[in-house]
Design an enzyme around this catalytic site. Sequence first.
Site, PDB file in Angstrom:
ATOM      1  NE  ARG A 258      -3.707  -2.064   2.733  1.00  0.00           N
ATOM      2  CZ  ARG A 258      -3.520  -3.128   3.491  1.00  0.00           C
ATOM      3  NH1 ARG A 258      -2.372  -3.254   4.156  1.00  0.00           N
ATOM      4  NH2 ARG A 258      -4.432  -4.074   3.594  1.00  0.00           N
ATOM      5  CE  LYS A 283      -7.616  -0.506   4.872  1.00  0.00           C
ATOM      6  NZ  LYS A 283      -8.465  -0.731   3.681  1.00  0.00           N
ATOM      7  CG  HIS A 352      -4.832   0.230  -4.230  1.00  0.00           C
ATOM      8  ND1 HIS A 352      -4.175   0.370  -3.036  1.00  0.00           N
ATOM      9  CD2 HIS A 352      -5.764  -0.729  -4.015  1.00  0.00           C
ATOM     10  CE1 HIS A 352      -4.704  -0.437  -2.130  1.00  0.00           C
ATOM     11  NE2 HIS A 352      -5.664  -1.125  -2.709  1.00  0.00           N
ATOM     12  NE  ARG A 355      -3.326  -3.877  -1.353  1.00  0.00           N
ATOM     13  CZ  ARG A 355      -2.604  -4.398  -0.370  1.00  0.00           C
ATOM     14  NH1 ARG A 355      -1.286  -4.321  -0.407  1.00  0.00           N
ATOM     15  NH2 ARG A 355      -3.178  -5.016   0.648  1.00  0.00           N
ATOM     16  CG  HIS A 378      -6.011  -8.400   2.112  1.00  0.00           C
ATOM     17  ND1 HIS A 378      -6.221  -8.970   0.875  1.00  0.00           N
ATOM     18  CD2 HIS A 378      -5.827  -7.082   1.882  1.00  0.00           C
ATOM     19  CE1 HIS A 378      -6.173  -8.028  -0.065  1.00  0.00           C
ATOM     20  NE2 HIS A 378      -5.932  -6.883   0.522  1.00  0.00           N
ATOM     21  CE1 TYR A 387      -6.237  -6.059  -4.997  1.00  0.00           C
ATOM     22  CE2 TYR A 387      -6.966  -7.180  -3.010  1.00  0.00           C
ATOM     23  CZ  TYR A 387      -6.400  -6.081  -3.630  1.00  0.00           C
ATOM     24  OH  TYR A 387      -6.001  -5.022  -2.879  1.00  0.00           O
TER      25      TYR A 387
END
Length: 409
Positions: A258, A283, A352, A355, A378, A387
């Site tokens: 990120r 996050k 992103h 990613r 995650h 994704y």
Amino acid sequence: MLDNRHELIAALNSSLVSQRYSPVVVRNYCTYASGFLDDLEQRGIPVSNVTDVQVEQYLRHAIAVFKKRRGRRPSARWHEVPRSGIHALLRLVHGQWPPAIKPTCAADEVRFSICAEYEIWLREERGLARASIAALIWEARNFLARQFDHGIDSLAGLSVTDVDRYMDLRAPKLTRCSLKSVAERLRSLLRYLHTTGRVATDLSGHVIAPMLYAYEGVPSLLDRGQIIAVLESAKRDKTPAGLRDHAILQLLAIYGLRSGEIRHLRIEDIDWRTETIHVHHNKTRAGTLLPLLVPVGEAVLAYLRSGRPETDTREIFLRTRAPYRKLDKLYSTVRRRLRDAGVQPPGKCGPHIFRHARAVEMLRAAVPQKVIGDLLGHRSTGSTAPYLKLATEDLRAIALDVPGMELLP
């Protein structure tokens, strides 16, 4: 005042030099700061009592002087240099500039008190990240300021009409996604106000937000050829900015990190002896230890040796101009490097998309979804699910034939 003025300018000069500002910038900043102090002296205003009002008044005066001397108005961005010099001086005097907003009435005091308690609750009770707290507090301040315009006691009588009026005010110029975020932040505040007894009824359920469907938008995606083109284009740029951007792009392309994870990466997070890199997932507040792959290690090392300015700042990637501090964002950097490489994604073109590309590459290599989620930082496999929709070619390959389809025209 005169002696104090000379001392302040000398201290400002020393501070700017220590932050490695260029000699030209140091001279310009000190010149405008000195002129500002002269103006304050003529008006009998101590620099310790300065507010934004005096700064703006002086800048308007400086523009008028510029026009009188040169017969034309300065450029639209001319004021940025004198303002920056004056702000640097005021930070030296006050320790912080712009100064923290102070309450001017009883309503402000109540609003500030609620927001301060709300911020503590978000941090300690809910354990939210700093960026999330900042967004929630901004919305709370804005909502409470408008509500208290109707009187200091108006919060006790908060109604659905007040909530709808605020949402109608925020709705113009916002996308559906942004408006949904506003609604979620407002719901959080309303629940807090009800929990703490400031509002009798929980109005959070009455906040109307647009419906967003899961996976309704397919984000942009780069193929391997485009990624290589961007990396090669950045690699040819041997300037400090080029060395920095090439290292950032390598981290994006190989690990799918990120933006915040790259911006907060520190010198001590790379262990050159064991060839590992420690990534802090902003996050989830978790950490991942990754192998330091050769392309990444070489790019980062080239930047540290030849591109990174000399500074005590511990973050690896810094601005190329003083003051040397960590980058605020990567979006403009990535967008510029994509443009320079002639790569034009159909949708968003921020960091992103690298990613997304990394996730799809691993999906196509039959890497388990749990492993992909762990690498991407995650918290659950559900976060990795979006994704899957990007690997459209893979989905077509396993599509089933529907009986009777061959008879359709």
